[in-house]
Write a protein that holds these residues in place. Structure first.
Motif, PDB file in Angstrom:
ATOM      1  N   LEU A  15       0.762  -1.190   0.083  1.00 56.68           N
ATOM      2  CA  LEU A  15       0.064   0.018  -0.012  1.00 56.68           C
ATOM      3  C   LEU A  15       0.768   1.343  -0.048  1.00 56.68           C
ATOM      4  CD1 LEU A  15      -2.861  -0.885   2.240  1.00 56.68           C
ATOM      5  CD2 LEU A  15      -2.961  -0.604  -0.285  1.00 56.68           C
ATOM      6  N   ALA A  16       1.752   1.245   0.798  1.00 55.61           N
ATOM      7  CA  ALA A  16       2.724   2.443   0.801  1.00 55.61           C
ATOM      8  C   ALA A  16       3.235   2.638  -0.535  1.00 55.61           C
ATOM      9  CB  ALA A  16       3.972   2.351   1.902  1.00 55.61           C
ATOM     10  N   ASN A  17       3.768   1.440  -1.072  1.00 56.50           N
ATOM     11  CA  ASN A  17       4.642   1.514  -2.581  1.00 56.50           C
ATOM     12  C   ASN A  17       3.322   1.971  -3.754  1.00 56.50           C
ATOM     13  OD1 ASN A  17       6.974   0.584  -1.832  1.00 56.50           O
ATOM     14  ND2 ASN A  17       6.479  -1.498  -2.101  1.00 56.50           N
ATOM     15  N   ALA A  18       2.041   1.688  -3.519  1.00 54.36           N
ATOM     16  CA  ALA A  18       1.163   2.061  -4.217  1.00 54.36           C
ATOM     17  C   ALA A  18       0.917   3.490  -4.310  1.00 54.36           C
ATOM     18  CB  ALA A  18      -0.115   1.198  -3.844  1.00 54.36           C
ATOM     19  N   ALA A  19       1.042   4.186  -3.131  1.00 56.12           N
ATOM     20  CA  ALA A  19       0.974   5.728  -3.211  1.00 56.12           C
ATOM     21  C   ALA A  19       1.962   6.303  -4.111  1.00 56.12           C
ATOM     22  CB  ALA A  19       0.897   6.194  -1.711  1.00 56.12           C
ATOM     23  N   PHE A  20       3.197   5.819  -3.881  1.00 58.61           N
ATOM     24  CA  PHE A  20       4.293   6.300  -4.860  1.00 58.61           C
ATOM     25  C   PHE A  20       4.063   6.124  -6.217  1.00 58.61           C
ATOM     26  CE2 PHE A  20       8.415   5.880  -6.883  1.00 58.61           C
ATOM     27  CZ  PHE A  20       8.892   7.027  -6.987  1.00 58.61           C
ATOM     28  N   ALA A  21       3.755   4.871  -6.428  1.00 59.29           N
ATOM     29  CA  ALA A  21       3.470   4.538  -7.880  1.00 59.29           C
ATOM     30  C   ALA A  21       2.371   5.361  -8.614  1.00 59.29           C
ATOM     31  CB  ALA A  21       3.095   2.857  -8.069  1.00 59.29           C
ATOM     32  N   LEU A  22       1.349   5.740  -7.742  1.00 64.54           N
ATOM     33  CA  LEU A  22       0.429   6.662  -8.421  1.00 64.54           C
ATOM     34  C   LEU A  22       0.637   8.102  -8.466  1.00 64.54           C
ATOM     35  CD1 LEU A  22      -2.672   4.877  -6.435  1.00 64.54           C
ATOM     36  CD2 LEU A  22      -2.536   5.167  -9.034  1.00 64.54           C
ATOM     37  N   ALA A  23       1.677   8.498  -7.669  1.00 62.32           N
ATOM     38  CA  ALA A  23       2.348   9.652  -7.992  1.00 62.32           C
ATOM     39  C   ALA A  23       3.294   9.694  -9.189  1.00 62.32           C
ATOM     40  CB  ALA A  23       3.145  10.035  -6.814  1.00 62.32           C
ATOM     41  N   VAL A  24       3.655   8.657  -9.402  1.00 59.97           N
ATOM     42  CA  VAL A  24       4.648   8.396 -10.818  1.00 59.97           C
ATOM     43  C   VAL A  24       3.574   8.256 -12.154  1.00 59.97           C
ATOM     44  CG1 VAL A  24       6.251   7.060 -12.087  1.00 59.97           C
ATOM     45  CG2 VAL A  24       6.423   7.536  -9.691  1.00 59.97           C
ATOM     46  N   GLU A  25       2.710   7.422 -11.871  1.00 56.49           N
ATOM     47  CA  GLU A  25       1.539   6.970 -12.981  1.00 56.49           C
ATOM     48  C   GLU A  25       0.258   6.932 -12.523  1.00 56.49           C
ATOM     49  OE1 GLU A  25       2.600   4.014 -16.258  1.00 56.49           O
ATOM     50  OE2 GLU A  25       3.419   3.099 -14.459  1.00 56.49           O
ATOM     51  N   PRO A  26      -0.408   8.355 -12.331  1.00 54.56           N
ATOM     52  CA  PRO A  26      -1.736   8.591 -11.647  1.00 54.56           C
ATOM     53  C   PRO A  26      -2.925   8.005 -12.593  1.00 54.56           C
ATOM     54  CG  PRO A  26      -1.092  10.780 -12.658  1.00 54.56           C
ATOM     55  CD  PRO A  26       0.405   9.633 -12.649  1.00 54.56           C
ATOM     56  N   ASP A  27      -2.596   7.978 -13.811  1.00 53.75           N
ATOM     57  CA  ASP A  27      -3.431   7.414 -14.967  1.00 53.75           C
ATOM     58  C   ASP A  27      -3.294   6.131 -15.276  1.00 53.75           C
ATOM     59  OD1 ASP A  27      -4.626   9.981 -14.997  1.00 53.75           O
ATOM     60  OD2 ASP A  27      -3.001  10.794 -16.353  1.00 53.75           O
ATOM     61  N   ASN A  28      -2.863   5.225 -14.437  1.00 47.59           N
ATOM     62  CA  ASN A  28      -2.554   3.903 -14.879  1.00 47.59           C
ATOM     63  C   ASN A  28      -3.732   2.907 -14.246  1.00 47.59           C
ATOM     64  OD1 ASN A  28      -1.725   1.121 -14.897  1.00 47.59           O
ATOM     65  ND2 ASN A  28       0.379   1.601 -14.755  1.00 47.59           N
ATOM     66  N   PRO A  29      -4.855   2.455 -14.972  1.00 48.95           N
ATOM     67  CA  PRO A  29      -5.762   1.660 -14.459  1.00 48.95           C
ATOM     68  C   PRO A  29      -5.474   0.527 -13.845  1.00 48.95           C
ATOM     69  CG  PRO A  29      -6.011   1.710 -16.763  1.00 48.95           C
ATOM     70  CD  PRO A  29      -4.673   2.652 -16.446  1.00 48.95           C
ATOM     71  N   ALA A  30      -4.461  -0.125 -14.396  1.00 48.22           N
ATOM     72  CA  ALA A  30      -3.924  -1.275 -13.746  1.00 48.22           C
ATOM     73  C   ALA A  30      -3.298  -1.228 -12.280  1.00 48.22           C
ATOM     74  CB  ALA A  30      -2.966  -2.279 -14.643  1.00 48.22           C
ATOM     75  N   LEU A  31      -2.609  -0.235 -12.080  1.00 46.69           N
ATOM     76  CA  LEU A  31      -2.229   0.428 -10.918  1.00 46.69           C
ATOM     77  C   LEU A  31      -3.373   0.577 -10.040  1.00 46.69           C
ATOM     78  CD1 LEU A  31       0.028   1.258  -8.861  1.00 46.69           C
ATOM     79  CD2 LEU A  31       0.273   3.275 -10.096  1.00 46.69           C
ATOM     80  N   ALA A  32      -4.443   1.277 -10.385  1.00 48.53           N
ATOM     81  CA  ALA A  32      -5.472   1.901  -9.478  1.00 48.53           C
ATOM     82  C   ALA A  32      -6.163   0.495  -8.994  1.00 48.53           C
ATOM     83  CB  ALA A  32      -6.419   2.675 -10.031  1.00 48.53           C
ATOM     84  N   ARG A  33      -6.467  -0.441  -9.901  1.00 52.58           N
ATOM     85  CA  ARG A  33      -6.995  -1.823  -9.576  1.00 52.58           C
ATOM     86  C   ARG A  33      -6.114  -2.571  -8.372  1.00 52.58           C
ATOM     87  NH1 ARG A  33      -8.103  -1.926 -15.116  1.00 52.58           N
ATOM     88  NH2 ARG A  33      -6.610  -3.336 -15.451  1.00 52.58           N
ATOM     89  N   ARG A  34      -4.843  -2.388  -8.445  1.00 58.78           N
ATOM     90  CA  ARG A  34      -3.933  -3.362  -7.721  1.00 58.78           C
ATOM     91  C   ARG A  34      -3.931  -2.501  -6.328  1.00 58.78           C
ATOM     92  NH1 ARG A  34      -2.032  -7.279  -4.914  1.00 58.78           N
ATOM     93  NH2 ARG A  34       0.234  -7.024  -4.422  1.00 58.78           N
TER      94      ARG A  34
END
Length: 253
Positions: free
Chosen positions: A167-186
């Protein structure tokens, strides 16, 4: 095959893999959860250590006291003061009925190893779900090469890393790629699992390739994020990785 993540400390996992001929125990920083599992029938057959940090190998002496003669396999590193067999890149082991391949993945530490058997990868602190380890001893080029090596494994590979950081990594990953739908689902799936008191691991490599920015340094959106941080185009994927890792080191601090 029974694959289990035994919680230890605040966010560590001790991994256990059992195919019916005894269990592989991976990165027992704390012996307590392993001994508790042994009281319920777990029969350790071998211990695998990915790197020298105490939260990954500190419980080994207690396990050897309880199970004299238990084989331990660890990197060639003077800081690992254990009764063990040192192994390195390319070694192949036959343990508890399983074929285990040893992969050198330096970066987090200079002697870091990963262990692969079938579709299971024990990668310690090299690769995390949606992230990667800090570079305590390696260079960006080393760490990027190690991650590329892991990224080349089959997509169905199950990623068994050393910490519950998703979850902590997801917050950073979304800062890098906020429009990645696969990331949002994960991120949403991981949040639901944690609310239910469950682990987010193992992750599948194919999902990491779609979501983890540290495995996506050639993707235009990730490269663009690095360019915004640099104020100029990055020279190559290694520089993209270096920018991301430095950004993550201070993220949320």
């Amino acid at each position: 095959m029974r694959l289990s993540a035994l919680p230890a400390f605040e966010d560590n996992y001790v991994w256990v893999l059992d195919e019916g001929h005894g269990a592989l125990v991976v990165d027992p920083g704390d012996a307590t959860p392993v001994l508790a599992a042994a009281a319920e029938g777990l029969a350790p057959a071998a211990v695998l250590v990915t790197h020298h940090h105490a939260d990954h190998c500190g419980g080994v002496p207690a396990l050897l006291e309880r199970f004299p003669g238990l084989p331990v396999f660890a990197p060639e590193d003077a800081r690992i003061a254990l009764d063990c067999e040192h192994v390195g890149d390319g070694a192949r082991l036959r343990l508890a009925g399983m074929d285990v391949e040893v992969l050198a993945v330096p970066g987090h530490t200079r002697s870091h190893l990963a262990f692969r058997t079938g579709d299971v990868l024990f990668c310690g602190d090299a690769l995390f779900s949606l992230g990667c380890g800090r570079m305590f001893e390696g260079t960006p080029a080393q760490m990027h090469a190690s991650l590329r090596r892991l990224a080349a494994l089959p997509g169905h590979t199950r990623i068994c890393c050393g910490h519950e950081y998703t979850l902590a990594n997801a917050a950073f990953a979304l800062a890098v790629e906020p429009d990645n739908p696969a990331l949002a689902r994960r991120r949403d799936e991981a949040a639901a699992l944690r609310r239910a008191g469950r682990s987010t691991l193992p992750a599948r490599l194919e999902d990491e390739l779609a979501c983890n920015p540290f495995l996506r340094c050639d993707v235009p959106a990730v490269r663009a994020a690095a360019e915004r941080r640099l104020g100029r185009p990055p020279e190559d994927a290694v520089e993209v990785f270096a920018v991301l890792r430095a950004w993550k080191d201070g993220f949320g601090a």
